[in-house]
Design a protein around this motif. Sequence first.
Motif, PDB file in Angstrom:
ATOM      1  N   ARG A  43       4.473  -1.103  36.980  1.00  0.00           N
ATOM      2  CA  ARG A  43       3.571  -1.776  36.050  1.00  0.00           C
ATOM      3  C   ARG A  43       3.766  -3.298  36.136  1.00  0.00           C
ATOM      4  O   ARG A  43       4.858  -3.784  36.374  1.00  0.00           O
ATOM      5  CB  ARG A  43       3.837  -1.354  34.611  1.00  0.00           C
TER       6      ARG A  43
ATOM      7  N   ALA B 190       0.159  -0.034  38.098  1.00  0.00           N
ATOM      8  CA  ALA B 190      -0.592  -0.037  36.837  1.00  0.00           C
ATOM      9  C   ALA B 190      -0.524  -1.451  36.262  1.00  0.00           C
ATOM     10  O   ALA B 190       0.518  -2.105  36.318  1.00  0.00           O
ATOM     11  CB  ALA B 190       0.016   0.966  35.867  1.00  0.00           C
ATOM     12  N   HIS B 191      -1.624  -1.922  35.724  1.00  0.00           N
ATOM     13  CA  HIS B 191      -1.640  -3.319  35.303  1.00  0.00           C
ATOM     14  C   HIS B 191      -2.408  -3.501  33.997  1.00  0.00           C
ATOM     15  O   HIS B 191      -3.487  -2.957  33.829  1.00  0.00           O
ATOM     16  CB  HIS B 191      -2.260  -4.199  36.392  1.00  0.00           C
TER      17      HIS B 191
ATOM     18  N   GLU C 125       9.996  -5.051  35.123  1.00  0.00           N
ATOM     19  CA  GLU C 125       8.550  -5.275  35.223  1.00  0.00           C
ATOM     20  C   GLU C 125       8.253  -6.766  35.162  1.00  0.00           C
ATOM     21  O   GLU C 125       9.023  -7.538  34.578  1.00  0.00           O
ATOM     22  CB  GLU C 125       7.825  -4.517  34.110  1.00  0.00           C
TER      23      GLU C 125
END
Length: 409
Positions: free
Chosen positions: A66, A93-94, A128
């Motif tokens: 992420r 995933a963002h 992250e």
Amino acid sequence: MSIPTVNPTPTSITAAFDLPKPPGVSWRVRSQQVVDYEVSMTRGLLSTSNSTFAHACGADGKRRTRCLVVVDDAVEQLYGERLRAYFSAWRIAHNWRVVPGDENTKQLDTALGLVDDMSSMGILRRAEKIVAIGGGVVLDVVGMTASLYRRGIPYIRVPTTLIGQVDAGIGVKTGINHGQHKNRLGTYCAPETALIDPEFLRTVDRRHINNGLAEIIKMALIKDSQLFDLLEATVASIDPETLADCGPAGGEILSRSIAGMLDELEPNLWEKVLERAVDYGHTFSPSLELRADPPLLHGEAVAVDMAICVALARNRGLLSEQDADRALTLMNAAGLPLTHPVFTAELLERALEDAVKHRDGYQRMPLTAGIGSAVFVNDITADELRAALSFVAHRDHRAADSDVLESAR
């Protein structure tokens, strides 16, 4: 075996912990912070077959990762679809945040909005990352926010403008504006990496190319005479396409500019030494940049500042008449302004006074000592500022008259 206990009286406790007489007791704490980040130039950064960007984000294409991705509005319009496709291909995933790319974005409210994004996302403190993609404005704001949130989380810079690729995107300074002062609030916070893809320059308009050329000309004037010669020979052909193609001339201009900037920054990242050659063109320009209406881009304000510095050096005999003319001619040929109506003698004096506060009580003003080198002065007077302003105005009017004659022919 029993251990005897002692119950000291209040009197003995007081005696044991009485502070010694002056100078007392002191402890000195010494620590060093290692700064280790990479600036990489790569082509085709958004090609899904290019792993450079993914690896910087901590992705390997197998496990899900992420990131919080912060892009300026121009990037969203031009590259939003390609970016999302790239992240999807690499299983990144963002959370996506779009911010305007203009100077008004460099405010505390923007930084606090990004803090809210990180909190609602539940971003992990080390595993992250934040990815900042865009021009200098978004890079500055994201860098500052990353340095503040939980006292620092990792972030990645992807500069998409010329000024971002040769200046704002490759150092460790972050900042936002406050009141009438540019970058008045800021921190030092190195990115994990800065990824530079000249391909982004293909969609940068000519004015913003010229904006970045100001910072490249700065490096040529204070450090690299060969870069200055190269710019003189090629400035007429420099445009978004030639820089994006990164041919022999364009590639050398970019690489020499970046290498020169990093060479100046690396020994003094935290600005312990306040005599910084890279401050050339940045003594008066912050005041002009925030007061000009219509607004000036950063490099445009720097160019007006550099023109004054060229005149100051020429009037002091640090720069020959010929080299002063070469410098002003190059800036003019790069589409940069040399004067501005807001740039009065009074503003120059106030700006210099503010610079003295920023530089710890001294002017520490870099001036060119011949093209390609710099010296620092601390005794610029109000009369010198007025003379420099007059010299540049006369030179600018002369150039304008010449352009009119050339058009008539």
